[in-house]
Design an enzyme around this catalytic site. Structure first.
Site, PDB file in Angstrom:
ATOM      1  N   CYS A  90       0.922  -1.246  -0.242  1.00 10.91           N
ATOM      2  CA  CYS A  90      -0.014  -0.189   0.165  1.00 10.91           C
ATOM      3  C   CYS A  90       1.003   1.245  -0.012  1.00 10.91           C
ATOM      4  O   CYS A  90       0.264   2.380  -0.782  1.00 10.91           O
ATOM      5  CB  CYS A  90      -1.290   0.231   0.927  1.00 10.91           C
ATOM      6  SG  CYS A  90      -0.603   0.417   2.541  1.00 10.91           S
ATOM      7  N   HIS A 128      -2.662   1.147   7.179  1.00 10.29           N
ATOM      8  CA  HIS A 128      -2.902   1.110   5.987  1.00 10.29           C
ATOM      9  C   HIS A 128      -2.528   2.743   5.249  1.00 10.29           C
ATOM     10  O   HIS A 128      -3.882   3.435   5.848  1.00 10.29           O
ATOM     11  CB  HIS A 128      -3.877   0.136   5.554  1.00 10.29           C
ATOM     12  CG  HIS A 128      -4.914   0.314   3.990  1.00 10.29           C
ATOM     13  ND1 HIS A 128      -3.341   0.443   3.208  1.00 10.29           N
ATOM     14  CD2 HIS A 128      -5.172   1.607   3.769  1.00 10.29           C
ATOM     15  CE1 HIS A 128      -4.632   0.320   2.504  1.00 10.29           C
ATOM     16  NE2 HIS A 128      -5.673   1.265   1.607  1.00 10.29           N
ATOM     17  N   ASP A 145      -7.683   4.575  -3.651  1.00  6.28           N
ATOM     18  CA  ASP A 145      -6.900   2.983  -2.931  1.00  6.28           C
ATOM     19  C   ASP A 145      -6.381   2.285  -4.223  1.00  6.28           C
ATOM     20  O   ASP A 145      -7.595   1.742  -4.029  1.00  6.28           O
ATOM     21  CB  ASP A 145      -7.601   3.197  -1.383  1.00  6.28           C
ATOM     22  CG  ASP A 145      -6.782   1.958  -1.427  1.00  6.28           C
ATOM     23  OD1 ASP A 145      -5.456   1.950  -1.120  1.00  6.28           O
ATOM     24  OD2 ASP A 145      -7.289   1.947   0.459  1.00  6.28           O
TER      25      ASP A 145
END
Length: 290
Positions: A90, A128, A145
């Site tokens: 991420c 995250h 995202d």
């Protein structure tokens, strides 16, 4: 999963001590994700570049399994995710995507979320990274995202609005609000799976800086209690299916919801699957063993 460490292009941080801020090679990035649309700053551009990035660059934590935290410096991200047959997790994906959106003219705020998948009520730390995107000329903001390593991740940017259902790529998402003792109620991303809405992660709009993610990145990649440190996670989204590899278990989920699961037989098959199915070329000399 046992491992040995081997340096490779994109895996060894380069020296960026010149004092100049590195710039993204936007042309190379867009070529990597296969996007050739009009470079106009609009919600549709955000959505289409988001989809192209998700399909073009795989999710993987190979470097963490090999024993070190990946660099989040933009030149290193370009070397690894753009110019090599590699992916990232991420922090790498969304740092690169943020730079691309800013180069295109969008406003971007980096946020951090608490993952809720399989949390069973536990309050996890914010580990995250996601993005809050401003589109010039629009009053509403968008959540983007491209780095959530799960089929529950966003397929495209969605409006920061309560209850708006967004469907695409065989996925459905919405945002809900949840009471919180902080300065504002939480935003919770949910996905519709197995006939029910389920939480993916919760976040607030407090901005996080690059240094914050450097610390979180190091923790996720090197803490012995982190699953990313000892278990291989690889994901890829295609127009036809979502591919997920956890350890040596491969799951293919098609757009109609059907799943196929199989166990890889040995390290040689693992390497072949990474190359052919995910488009990942392992660093020279690296061994991923069962």
């Amino acid at each position: 999963m046992a491992h040995t460490t081997a340096p490779a292009t994109g895996d060894t941080p380069s020296d960026h001590s010149s004092g100049e801020s590195p710039r993204l090679d936007l042309d190379a990035y867009l070529a990597r994700i296969g996007w050739s649309g009009r470079r106009e700053v609009s919600a549709e551009t955000l959505r289409s570049v988001h989809r192209a990035h998700l399909r073009g660059i795989p999710f993987e934590n190979v470097q963490a399994v090999l024993g070190s935290a990946p660099s989040l410096a933009l030149p290193d991200l370009q070397a690894k995710l753009v110019r090599s047959r590699r992916g990232g997790y991420c922090f790498e994906h969304n740092t690169l995507f943020a730079a691309a959106l800013e180069a295109l003219g969008f406003g971007v705020t980096r946020l951090a979320a608490r993952v809720r998948v399989d949390a069973q009520g536990a309050v996890r730390p914010r580990t995250h990274m996601l993005l809050l995107v401003d589109v010039p000329g629009e009053s509403r903001q968008y959540v983007a995202d491209v780095g959530f390593g799960s089929i529950g991740g966003l397929y495209e940017g969605i409006p920061l609005e309560v209850g708006v259902e967004v469907r695409g790529g065989g996925r459905a998402h919405r945002l809900v609000r949840e009471p919180h003792h902080g300065l504002e109620d939480l935003w919770v991303l949910q996905t519709f799976q197995d006939d029910a809405w389920s939480d993916q992660y919760a976040f607030s709009r407090e901005p996080f800086e690059h240094g914050d993610f450097e610390v979180i990145n190091w923790h996720i990649a090197t803490n012995p209690r982190s699953p990313f440190q000892h278990t291989l996670f690889v994901q890829r989204t295609t127009p036809e299916a979502h591919l997920a590899l956890v350890g040596h278990i491969m799951v293919t989920t098609r757009a109609d919801g059907t799943r196929e699961k199989r166990e890889l037989s040995d390290p040689a098959e693992l390497r072949r699957v990474l190359d052919s199915d995910f488009g990942i070329e392992l660093p020279e000399g690296a061994r991923l063993e069962f």
